[in-house]
Design a protein around this motif. Structure first.
Motif, short mmCIF file in Angstrom:
data_model
loop_
_atom_site.label_atom_id
_atom_site.label_comp_id
_atom_site.label_asym_id
_atom_site.label_seq_id
_atom_site.Cartn_x
_atom_site.Cartn_y
_atom_site.Cartn_z
N GLU A 13 1.08 0.33 4.14
CA GLU A 13 0.21 0.97 3.16
C GLU A 13 -1.17 1.20 3.78
N GLY B 233 1.16 -9.56 -1.89
CA GLY B 233 2.14 -8.49 -1.94
C GLY B 233 1.66 -7.24 -2.66
N GLU B 234 0.44 -7.29 -3.17
CA GLU B 234 -0.13 -6.11 -3.84
C GLU B 234 -0.24 -4.95 -2.85
N GLN C 132 1.36 -3.54 0.57
CA GLN C 132 2.59 -3.68 1.32
C GLN C 132 2.43 -3.20 2.77
N GLU C 133 3.35 -3.63 3.62
CA GLU C 133 3.38 -3.20 5.01
C GLU C 133 3.38 -1.67 5.09
#
Length: 127
Positions: free
Chosen positions: A34, A28-29, A31-32
Motif C-alpha cells: 500500500e 494491519g490497517e 497492508q503490504e
C-alpha cells in the motif's frame, strides 16, 4: 490512516508521525504494497514541515517498515513476523521500564506492582 500529533506531549512530532504509521502497519490497517501519502501531502494534512515528515518516512524506511521508490512514492513492506514480534517485545519492555520507574517514585513495593498488573490483566480479560 489517522495520525494524531500533539505539540505538548514532549515527543518530537516526527516520532509521533512515525509511531502513528508504524501502528497502522502493525495493526494491519496499512497492508503490504500500500502506498503512503506523499511527504508533501502528509505534511499539508498535519500542518507540519516537509522536513518533519521526511524524517519520519526515512526512519520508517531504516526500520524496515516502508520502502521509498524514487519518483513513485513510499510503500509498505511485507513484515517479517519475527521482526514484528521483536519490535513489539521491545515496546512492551520500554513500557514496563517506565512503569517500574513510576512505581519506585510512588514507593510501591514489588508485590504492590505485581498486584496492580494482575488487576489490570483481569480487567482487560487478558488470557
Amino acid at each position: 490512516m489517522r495520525i494524531v500529533i500533539s505539540n505538548s506531549s514532549g515527543i518530537p512530532i516526527y516520532e509521533q508521525i512515525k509511531e502513528g504509521i508504524k501502528s497502522s502497519i502493525l495493526s494491519g490497517e496499512l497492508q503490504e504494497g500500500e502506498m503512503l501519502p506523499s511527504i508533501r501531502q502528509l505534511a499539508k494534512e498535519l500542518k507540519v514541515s516537509v522536513i518533519t515528515t521526511t524524517r519520519a518516512y526515512n526512519d520508517l524506511q531504516y526500520e524496515g517498515f516502508v520502502t521509498n521508490v524514487q519518483g513513485k512514492g513510499c510503500y509498505v513492506l511485507a513484515q517479517d513476523n519475527e521482526m514484528l514480534k521483536e519490535q513489539q517485545l521491545r515496546e512492551i519492555e520500554e513500557c514496563f521500564e517506565k512503569a517500574i520507574v513510576a512505581a519506585k517514585r510512588a514507593q510501591l513495593s514489588r508485590e504492590e506492582l505485581k498486584n496492580m498488573l494482575d488487576f489490570i490483566l483481569e480487567e482487560e480479560s487478558y488470557e
